[in-house]
Design a protein around this motif. Sequence first.
Motif, mmCIF file in Angstrom:
data_model
loop_
_atom_site.group_PDB
_atom_site.id
_atom_site.type_symbol
_atom_site.label_atom_id
_atom_site.label_comp_id
_atom_site.label_asym_id
_atom_site.label_seq_id
_atom_site.Cartn_x
_atom_site.Cartn_y
_atom_site.Cartn_z
ATOM 1 N N ASN A 26 -13.465 -0.417 10.444
ATOM 2 C CA ASN A 26 -13.957 -0.551 8.851
ATOM 3 C C ASN A 26 -13.114 0.464 8.157
ATOM 4 O OD1 ASN A 26 -15.050 -2.455 9.050
ATOM 5 N ND2 ASN A 26 -16.829 -0.991 9.874
ATOM 6 N N LYS A 27 -11.682 0.579 8.413
ATOM 7 C CA LYS A 27 -11.048 1.346 7.590
ATOM 8 C C LYS A 27 -9.790 0.479 6.859
ATOM 9 C CE LYS A 27 -11.474 5.228 10.621
ATOM 10 N NZ LYS A 27 -12.756 5.864 9.756
ATOM 11 N N ARG A 28 -9.491 0.741 5.517
ATOM 12 C CA ARG A 28 -8.554 0.465 4.630
ATOM 13 C C ARG A 28 -7.018 1.236 4.470
ATOM 14 N NH1 ARG A 28 -10.264 -2.409 0.544
ATOM 15 N NH2 ARG A 28 -9.215 -1.364 -1.070
ATOM 16 N N VAL A 29 -6.299 0.229 5.533
ATOM 17 C CA VAL A 29 -5.393 0.200 5.284
ATOM 18 C C VAL A 29 -4.250 0.570 4.172
ATOM 19 C CG1 VAL A 29 -2.881 -0.276 6.616
ATOM 20 C CG2 VAL A 29 -4.840 -0.500 7.627
ATOM 21 N N VAL A 30 -3.253 1.078 3.861
ATOM 22 C CA VAL A 30 -2.417 0.961 2.476
ATOM 23 C C VAL A 30 -1.231 0.288 3.093
ATOM 24 C CG1 VAL A 30 -1.808 2.501 0.627
ATOM 25 C CG2 VAL A 30 -4.113 2.200 1.737
ATOM 26 N N PHE A 31 -0.307 -0.121 1.925
ATOM 27 C CA PHE A 31 1.285 -0.177 2.475
ATOM 28 C C PHE A 31 2.244 0.331 1.229
ATOM 29 C CE2 PHE A 31 4.795 -2.701 2.750
ATOM 30 C CZ PHE A 31 5.460 -2.633 3.912
ATOM 31 N N TRP A 49 -0.218 10.288 -2.580
ATOM 32 C CA TRP A 49 -1.075 9.188 -3.430
ATOM 33 C C TRP A 49 -1.476 7.765 -2.703
ATOM 34 C CZ3 TRP A 49 -1.459 4.815 -6.440
ATOM 35 C CH2 TRP A 49 -2.407 4.630 -7.097
ATOM 36 N N ALA A 50 -0.791 7.383 -2.297
ATOM 37 C CA ALA A 50 -0.900 5.923 -1.462
ATOM 38 C C ALA A 50 -1.626 6.685 -0.467
ATOM 39 C CB ALA A 50 0.698 5.237 -0.993
ATOM 40 N N ILE A 58 0.483 2.198 6.491
ATOM 41 C CA ILE A 58 2.055 2.417 6.820
ATOM 42 C C ILE A 58 3.017 2.336 5.400
ATOM 43 C CG2 ILE A 58 2.719 0.465 7.762
ATOM 44 C CD1 ILE A 58 -0.465 -0.457 8.979
ATOM 45 N N LEU A 59 4.106 2.398 5.691
ATOM 46 C CA LEU A 59 5.189 3.159 5.088
ATOM 47 C C LEU A 59 6.652 1.780 5.736
ATOM 48 C CD1 LEU A 59 6.797 3.858 3.167
ATOM 49 C CD2 LEU A 59 7.240 5.759 4.488
ATOM 50 N N GLY A 60 6.566 0.821 5.272
ATOM 51 C CA GLY A 60 7.777 -0.498 5.881
ATOM 52 C C GLY A 60 9.654 0.279 4.740
ATOM 53 N N HIS A 116 -1.605 -2.664 -1.380
ATOM 54 C CA HIS A 116 -0.035 -2.573 -1.702
ATOM 55 C C HIS A 116 0.055 -1.044 -2.787
ATOM 56 C CE1 HIS A 116 4.275 -3.303 -1.401
ATOM 57 N NE2 HIS A 116 3.980 -4.004 -2.623
ATOM 58 N N VAL A 117 0.817 -0.324 -2.124
ATOM 59 C CA VAL A 117 1.388 0.511 -3.472
ATOM 60 C C VAL A 117 2.788 0.417 -3.664
ATOM 61 C CG1 VAL A 117 1.612 2.915 -4.146
ATOM 62 C CG2 VAL A 117 -0.586 1.810 -2.991
#
Length: 166
Positions: A26-31, A49-50, A58-60, A116-117
């Motif tokens: 139940n973790k919210r993942v940011v990209f 901030w992201a 996760i950094l693309g 998505h940030v």
Amino acid sequence: MPEVLFGQLFNLDEAREWREQMRKHNKRVVFTNGVFDILHAGHVEYLAWAREQGDALILGLNTDATVTQLKGEARPIVPFEERARVLCALRSVDVVVGFHEWTPEVILDRIRPDIHVKSDQYREEELPERTVVLGYGGEIRLAPHRIGPSTTDTIARILFRYTNEE
């Protein structure tokens, strides 16, 4: 020398599996994504901030060939593997994953992060990846853009100082 980095460098399949494990907990993942050639304070603040928008980031990271296509023959200054290691050393970055496309639609569709940030230099309706993110039920958040440091300005300052020495 021991490997003491906060984040991990994954391929796309590994990043997708890691994201699924986060989802099970139940973790919210940011990209977010970008070139991050010469890391500066604006990058660090943007990534912090992201990361604050969820539980993990996760950094693309654009590959060298893509950076050259996007920024010109003189770039990147720092090769992919070195950029990835520096970014993995940041507390805000949990995973770095390389990608070969100009824009992140393919990687977003595979990883499907919750958020998505992008920088608020962009308008949400103009983002090419908007359709993908909203299509799978994700959310887009625009990070405040800090006027100031940029990789291009840093390179220009270095060139000016080293070509104008007496």
